[in-house]
Design a protein around this motif. Structure first.
Motif, PDB file in Angstrom:
ATOM      1  N   TYR A 125      12.455  -8.939 -88.893  1.00  0.00           N
ATOM      2  CA  TYR A 125      11.965  -8.098 -87.797  1.00  0.00           C
ATOM      3  C   TYR A 125      10.511  -7.693 -88.010  1.00  0.00           C
ATOM      4  N   GLY A 126      10.103  -7.507 -89.243  1.00  0.00           N
ATOM      5  CA  GLY A 126       8.747  -7.050 -89.550  1.00  0.00           C
ATOM      6  C   GLY A 126       7.764  -8.198 -89.650  1.00  0.00           C
ATOM      7  N   ALA A 127       6.835  -8.095 -90.604  1.00  0.00           N
ATOM      8  CA  ALA A 127       5.756  -9.078 -90.725  1.00  0.00           C
ATOM      9  C   ALA A 127       6.275 -10.494 -90.938  1.00  0.00           C
ATOM     10  N   SER A 128       7.440 -10.646 -91.543  1.00  0.00           N
ATOM     11  CA  SER A 128       7.970 -11.982 -91.819  1.00  0.00           C
ATOM     12  C   SER A 128       8.272 -12.762 -90.545  1.00  0.00           C
ATOM     13  N   GLY A 129       8.503 -12.068 -89.450  1.00  0.00           N
ATOM     14  CA  GLY A 129       8.759 -12.737 -88.182  1.00  0.00           C
ATOM     15  C   GLY A 129       7.620 -12.652 -87.197  1.00  0.00           C
ATOM     16  N   ARG A 130       6.460 -12.140 -87.645  1.00  0.00           N
ATOM     17  CA  ARG A 130       5.353 -11.934 -86.708  1.00  0.00           C
ATOM     18  C   ARG A 130       4.026 -12.499 -87.198  1.00  0.00           C
ATOM     19  N   ASN A 131       3.962 -13.003 -88.403  1.00  0.00           N
ATOM     20  CA  ASN A 131       2.688 -13.381 -89.013  1.00  0.00           C
ATOM     21  C   ASN A 131       2.120 -14.668 -88.427  1.00  0.00           C
ATOM     22  N   GLY A 132       0.952 -15.058 -88.938  1.00  0.00           N
ATOM     23  CA  GLY A 132       0.258 -16.223 -88.411  1.00  0.00           C
ATOM     24  C   GLY A 132       0.721 -17.558 -88.956  1.00  0.00           C
ATOM     25  N   GLY A 133       1.710 -17.558 -89.849  1.00  0.00           N
ATOM     26  CA  GLY A 133       2.227 -18.817 -90.368  1.00  0.00           C
ATOM     27  C   GLY A 133       1.294 -19.503 -91.342  1.00  0.00           C
ATOM     28  N   TRP A 134       0.536 -18.688 -92.092  1.00  0.00           N
ATOM     29  CA  TRP A 134      -0.382 -19.210 -93.123  1.00  0.00           C
ATOM     30  C   TRP A 134       0.308 -19.168 -94.480  1.00  0.00           C
ATOM     31  N   LEU A 135       0.794 -20.290 -94.936  1.00  0.00           N
ATOM     32  CA  LEU A 135       1.298 -20.403 -96.309  1.00  0.00           C
ATOM     33  C   LEU A 135       0.115 -20.860 -97.155  1.00  0.00           C
ATOM     34  N   TYR A 136      -0.557 -19.917 -97.819  1.00  0.00           N
ATOM     35  CA  TYR A 136      -1.759 -20.309 -98.555  1.00  0.00           C
ATOM     36  C   TYR A 136      -1.896 -19.519 -99.842  1.00  0.00           C
ATOM     37  N   ASN A 137      -2.904 -19.859-100.635  1.00  0.00           N
ATOM     38  CA  ASN A 137      -2.984 -19.390-102.016  1.00  0.00           C
ATOM     39  C   ASN A 137      -3.810 -18.124-102.213  1.00  0.00           C
ATOM     40  N   GLY A 138      -4.129 -17.418-101.148  1.00  0.00           N
ATOM     41  CA  GLY A 138      -4.871 -16.171-101.289  1.00  0.00           C
ATOM     42  C   GLY A 138      -3.994 -15.046-101.806  1.00  0.00           C
ATOM     43  N   ILE A 139      -4.567 -14.169-102.619  1.00  0.00           N
ATOM     44  CA  ILE A 139      -3.830 -13.009-103.124  1.00  0.00           C
ATOM     45  C   ILE A 139      -4.756 -11.807-103.143  1.00  0.00           C
ATOM     46  N   ALA A 140      -4.260 -10.683-102.677  1.00  0.00           N
ATOM     47  CA  ALA A 140      -5.069  -9.470-102.599  1.00  0.00           C
ATOM     48  C   ALA A 140      -5.269  -8.869-103.982  1.00  0.00           C
ATOM     49  N   GLY A 141      -6.536  -8.600-104.334  1.00  0.00           N
ATOM     50  CA  GLY A 141      -6.819  -7.875-105.563  1.00  0.00           C
ATOM     51  C   GLY A 141      -7.244  -8.715-106.745  1.00  0.00           C
ATOM     52  N   ARG A 142      -7.426 -10.008-106.554  1.00  0.00           N
ATOM     53  CA  ARG A 142      -7.727 -10.875-107.703  1.00  0.00           C
ATOM     54  C   ARG A 142      -8.983 -10.435-108.450  1.00  0.00           C
ATOM     55  N   ASP A 143     -10.050 -10.095-107.712  1.00  0.00           N
ATOM     56  CA  ASP A 143     -11.297  -9.704-108.373  1.00  0.00           C
ATOM     57  C   ASP A 143     -11.124  -8.421-109.177  1.00  0.00           C
ATOM     58  N   ARG A 144     -10.347  -7.494-108.634  1.00  0.00           N
ATOM     59  CA  ARG A 144     -10.105  -6.249-109.374  1.00  0.00           C
ATOM     60  C   ARG A 144      -9.299  -6.532-110.640  1.00  0.00           C
ATOM     61  N   LEU A 151       1.177  -4.744 -91.733  1.00  0.00           N
ATOM     62  CA  LEU A 151       1.168  -5.264 -93.094  1.00  0.00           C
ATOM     63  C   LEU A 151       0.856  -4.113 -94.037  1.00  0.00           C
ATOM     64  N   GLY A 152       1.258  -4.229 -95.284  1.00  0.00           N
ATOM     65  CA  GLY A 152       1.094  -3.151 -96.244  1.00  0.00           C
ATOM     66  C   GLY A 152      -0.243  -3.231 -96.969  1.00  0.00           C
ATOM     67  N   VAL A 153      -0.967  -2.098 -96.981  1.00  0.00           N
ATOM     68  CA  VAL A 153      -2.279  -2.047 -97.640  1.00  0.00           C
ATOM     69  C   VAL A 153      -2.284  -0.925 -98.672  1.00  0.00           C
ATOM     70  N   PRO A 154      -2.350  -1.247 -99.961  1.00  0.00           N
ATOM     71  CA  PRO A 154      -2.493  -0.211-100.985  1.00  0.00           C
ATOM     72  C   PRO A 154      -3.899   0.375-100.951  1.00  0.00           C
ATOM     73  N   ARG A 155      -4.077   1.536-101.585  1.00  0.00           N
ATOM     74  CA  ARG A 155      -5.379   2.204-101.547  1.00  0.00           C
ATOM     75  C   ARG A 155      -6.462   1.364-102.218  1.00  0.00           C
ATOM     76  N   ASP A 156      -6.121   0.551-103.211  1.00  0.00           N
ATOM     77  CA  ASP A 156      -7.130  -0.295-103.857  1.00  0.00           C
ATOM     78  C   ASP A 156      -7.065  -1.743-103.385  1.00  0.00           C
ATOM     79  N   TRP A 157      -6.271  -2.022-102.325  1.00  0.00           N
ATOM     80  CA  TRP A 157      -6.183  -3.343-101.708  1.00  0.00           C
ATOM     81  C   TRP A 157      -5.689  -4.397-102.705  1.00  0.00           C
ATOM     82  N   CYS A 158      -4.800  -4.019-103.614  1.00  0.00           N
ATOM     83  CA  CYS A 158      -4.250  -4.931-104.617  1.00  0.00           C
ATOM     84  C   CYS A 158      -2.746  -5.096-104.440  1.00  0.00           C
ATOM     85  N   ALA A 159      -2.283  -6.331-104.280  1.00  0.00           N
ATOM     86  CA  ALA A 159      -0.847  -6.607-104.268  1.00  0.00           C
ATOM     87  C   ALA A 159      -0.274  -6.346-105.665  1.00  0.00           C
TER      88      ALA A 159
END
Length: 462
Positions: free
Chosen positions: A67-86, A349-357
């Motif tokens: 019902y949530g983001a899993s059924g509404r997203n853009g269908g991008w299966l890709y290798n990006g991850i939030a927070g890598r630089d941090r 979508l979920g956003v932490p305060r430091d933008w890190c998954a």
């Protein structure tokens, strides 16, 4: 033809809502209770049950799976991850390289599991193409490309204007960067197939069962309480609805449109024969895919955040957001100025305060969680699920540390978001700054990133 607004998403309009599963019938017990029936929860149930078939696993979902983001997203299966630089700053460059390599492998993992389980999710591995449309965007693109190479992505390619046009004819594109670590998919076909695969393994899924409180060894619902040694929170953008979690992750809004099917002549004028997923280097960026039935599904930020961490009503979005997304579509492809928009929708979508998954298991309480994907969750959910599996197996004595349990995002601590109205004011100001920066960069002739956008990024922790 008028645009359908809401109805969860275009993907559900195509596939139809799933047959309802029964709600929780009353108090019960389990070995593992998973709260949330999206990608994170379902992947976690899948990998845990495959690793330890004897486990009694229960999934609780407030509405229905996907019902949530899993059924509404853009269908991008890709290798990006939030927070890598941090994470590179906190744990060192090599630790972040390991995390990136794990994400690269995750794209292949999802594709292979879909094949093994017979999940037809319209997958096509065409990679990800991110384009630049101004001197400032081109400078950022080259910096981004160099950074990806530095994190071990040696198979990434950098293109000029002519090479970009040979792939996709985006009006005004002056360059692009392409990675093979990406695929297009149909989000709902994936989530439905995954839920069916999980049930076939013997996992119990209860839908229409909102969890109101999570505490050690307890998941509390209006229908009863599930008691389990491990309770895992997999609620992403809906986390704020749980007791005590209002300021944990901010539910950021993202909106999408889907065009009517394009004609052969229109596709000939655009190209896009490789079916790459498409993004840009704007501050308020867009994302798009060429769907299996010949449409363009395109998304971006509309109203970025609702006061008090509220979420939308079944995907309905504002008319001005639909028009803004249409403007992006026509700016990229002017020949589509008259094309019909069949569907528009939104999600959070979920956003932490430091933008890190993050992925966490508190061994003292048995409480675990994963999320804060900041829009990169289609693949990251899979890596998070396998990591939760390994953390639980390690904690229960079934295995020792693994390559996944030692990744730098494991057990990362994030401070809470500011209380209202500071939270609302901050997000609105940030995205106003980004949109203004994009307008100035589009008409400017300098390669320097707009100073206001730079300041907004620093202040937000983005």
């Amino acid at each position: 033809m008028s645009t359908i607004n809401g109805g969860i998403s275009f993907w559900y309009a195509q596939e139809g809502a799933p047959a309802p599963r029964e709600p929780l019938p009353g108090d019960t017990t389990a070995d593992v209770c998973i709260v949330g029936g999206g990608y994170t929860g379902l992947w976690t149930a899948y990998y845990l049950k495959k690793a330890a078939p004897f486990l009694d696993i229960t999934v609780l979902e407030a509405k229905f799976c996907g019902y949530g983001a899993s059924g509404r997203n853009g269908g991008w299966l890709y290798n990006g991850i939030a927070g890598r630089d941090r994470y590179a700053g906190l744990h060192g460059h090599e630790a972040a390289v390991r995390l990136q390599h794990a994400m690269n492998d995750t794209v292949t993992e999802v594709i292979e599991v879909c094949a093994a389980e017979g999940i037809d999710a319209d997958l096509h591995r065409g990679g990800v193409l991110e384009v630049a449309l101004s001197p400032a965007q081109l400078a950022r693109l080259k910096q981004f490309h160099a950074a990806e190479l530095a994190f071990g992505e040696k198979d990434r390619e950098l293109y000029g204007a002519r090479e970009t046009a040979e792939r996709i004819r985006v009006a005004g594109a002056v360059g692009s960067s392409w990675t093979p670590h990406g695929a297009r998919l149909h989000p709902v076909k994936l989530v439905k197939g995954l839920a069916d695969a999980v049930e076939a393994l013997g996992v119990t899924i209860h839908e229409s069962t909102p969890v109101t409180e999570i505490r050690p060894k307890h998941a509390v619902t209006p229908y009863g309480t599930v008691r389990a040694p491990y309770v895992l929170r997999c609620t992403e953008g809906f986390t704020a609805s749980l007791a005590g979690q209002r300021r944990t992750w901010l539910p950021m809004n993202s909106s999408m449109i889907a065009t009517e099917p394009l004609t052969d002549a229109q596709w000939e004028s655009i190209g896009w024969n490789g079916l790459e997923t498409l993004g840009d280097m704007a501050h308020a960026y867009m994302y798009a895919q060429r769907t299996a039935d010949g449409r363009i599904a395109l998304g971006g930020r509309g109203v970025p955040y609702r006061f008090g961490s509220k979420t939308d009503n079944d995907g309905r979005t504002q008319p001005q957001t639909i028009e803004a997304l249409r403007e992006i579509l026509v700016r990229f492809f002017p020949q589509l100025a008259g094309v019909g928009i069949d569907h528009a929708w939104s999600g959070v979508l979920g956003v932490p305060r430091d933008w890190c998954a993050t992925v966490t298991l508190d061994r003292s309480t048995g409480l675990g969680w994963a999320g804060g994907y900041v829009g990169s969750g289609v693949a990251t959910t899979n890596l998070a699920a396998r990591t939760l599996r390994d953390l639980i197996q390690q904690d229960s004595g079934q295995s020792g540390p693994t390559d996944l349990t030692t990744l730098p995002w494991v057990n990362h601590k994030v401070r809470k978001w500011e209380p209202e109205p500071l939270r609302w004011l901050g997000v609105q100001t940030m995205y106003a700054a980004f949109r203004g920066a994009d307008r100035r960069e589009a008409t400017g002739h300098t390669a320097a990133t707009d100073r206001v956008a730079t300041l907004a990024n620093r202040l937000s922790g983005r």
